[in-house]
Enzyme design. Structure first.
Site, mmCIF file in Angstrom:
data_model
loop_
_atom_site.group_PDB
_atom_site.id
_atom_site.type_symbol
_atom_site.label_atom_id
_atom_site.label_comp_id
_atom_site.label_asym_id
_atom_site.label_seq_id
_atom_site.Cartn_x
_atom_site.Cartn_y
_atom_site.Cartn_z
ATOM 1 N N GLU A 58 0.807 -1.215 0.000
ATOM 2 C CA GLU A 58 0.000 0.000 0.000
ATOM 3 C C GLU A 58 0.845 1.272 0.000
ATOM 4 O O GLU A 58 0.468 2.268 -0.616
ATOM 5 C CB GLU A 58 -0.911 -0.019 1.236
ATOM 6 C CG GLU A 58 -1.937 1.068 1.272
ATOM 7 C CD GLU A 58 -2.877 0.911 2.456
ATOM 8 O OE1 GLU A 58 -3.072 1.909 3.173
ATOM 9 O OE2 GLU A 58 -3.413 -0.201 2.668
ATOM 10 N N ASP A 59 1.988 1.247 0.672
ATOM 11 C CA ASP A 59 2.734 2.482 0.931
ATOM 12 C C ASP A 59 4.147 2.539 0.350
ATOM 13 O O ASP A 59 4.880 3.483 0.625
ATOM 14 C CB ASP A 59 2.834 2.724 2.440
ATOM 15 C CG ASP A 59 1.475 2.997 3.070
ATOM 16 O OD1 ASP A 59 0.557 3.412 2.345
ATOM 17 O OD2 ASP A 59 1.336 2.792 4.287
#
Length: 180
Positions: A58-59
């Protein structure tokens, strides 16, 4: 412990240079804490590794394919289940998706998501204690919306029954939002 060590090294590289929102705390402290919570509660080495890796897709530039290749399908499936599918959506849409998804998610995904939220709310509580209520302004949505989200998560995570991490999250959320 070899899988956990490999996950720690992978996550540290992936999150290098990242910091917790509005702080100078290196981001890697969060996935490590999530892994430690899972370890403390007796979850498997694979699940602890997934907890450490839960934000990498996600990051960071890491992909689910990277995770599966290095850590296996089970870890990749848990990481996928803990990742927001479309960061381009608005905050409310993303959070509503998470709430609905967790109602029917596997026990493994629910455990990692719960450990993630437990560490997040504990960190927020520490920051509020040290810096006051203005800490809530560092988030996309303020205190009231965060309270809605955390209380909704508790309901969602409890749909399939309770577990010790969820009980800890309930207590932490009650404490964090006690005066409302």
């Amino acid at each position: 412990m070899q899988l956990i060590d490999k996950a720690l090294r992978f996550a540290a590289r992936a999150h290098e240079g990242q910091y917790r929102k509005g702080t100078k705390t290196p981001y890697i402290t969060h996935p490590v804490a999530v892994g430690m919570l899972l370890l403390k509660h007796g979850y498997s080495e694979e699940l602890v590794a997934a907890g450490i890796l839960h934000d990498t897709v996600e990051d960071t530039d890491a992909t689910l394919e990277d995770i599966e290749k290095i850590f296996g399908r089970n870890v990749a499936e848990v990481v996928a289940g803990c990742s927001e599918p479309d960061k381009s959506l608005g905050w409310e849409e993303r959070k509503e998706h998470t709430i609905e998804f967790l109602k029917t998610a596997s026990n493994e995904i629910r455990a990692v998501a719960c450990a993630d939220k437990l560490h997040n709310i504990a960190s927020i509580m520490d920051d509020v204690t040290q810096g006051g209520e203005e800490i809530w302004t560092r988030f996309n949505r303020g205190r009231d919306q965060q309270e809605w989200y955390y209380r909704s998560l508790i309901d969602s995570l409890g749909t399939q029954g309770t577990f010790p991490l969820l009980e800890e999250l309930k207590t932490a959320v009650q404490t964090a939002f006690a005066n409302t």
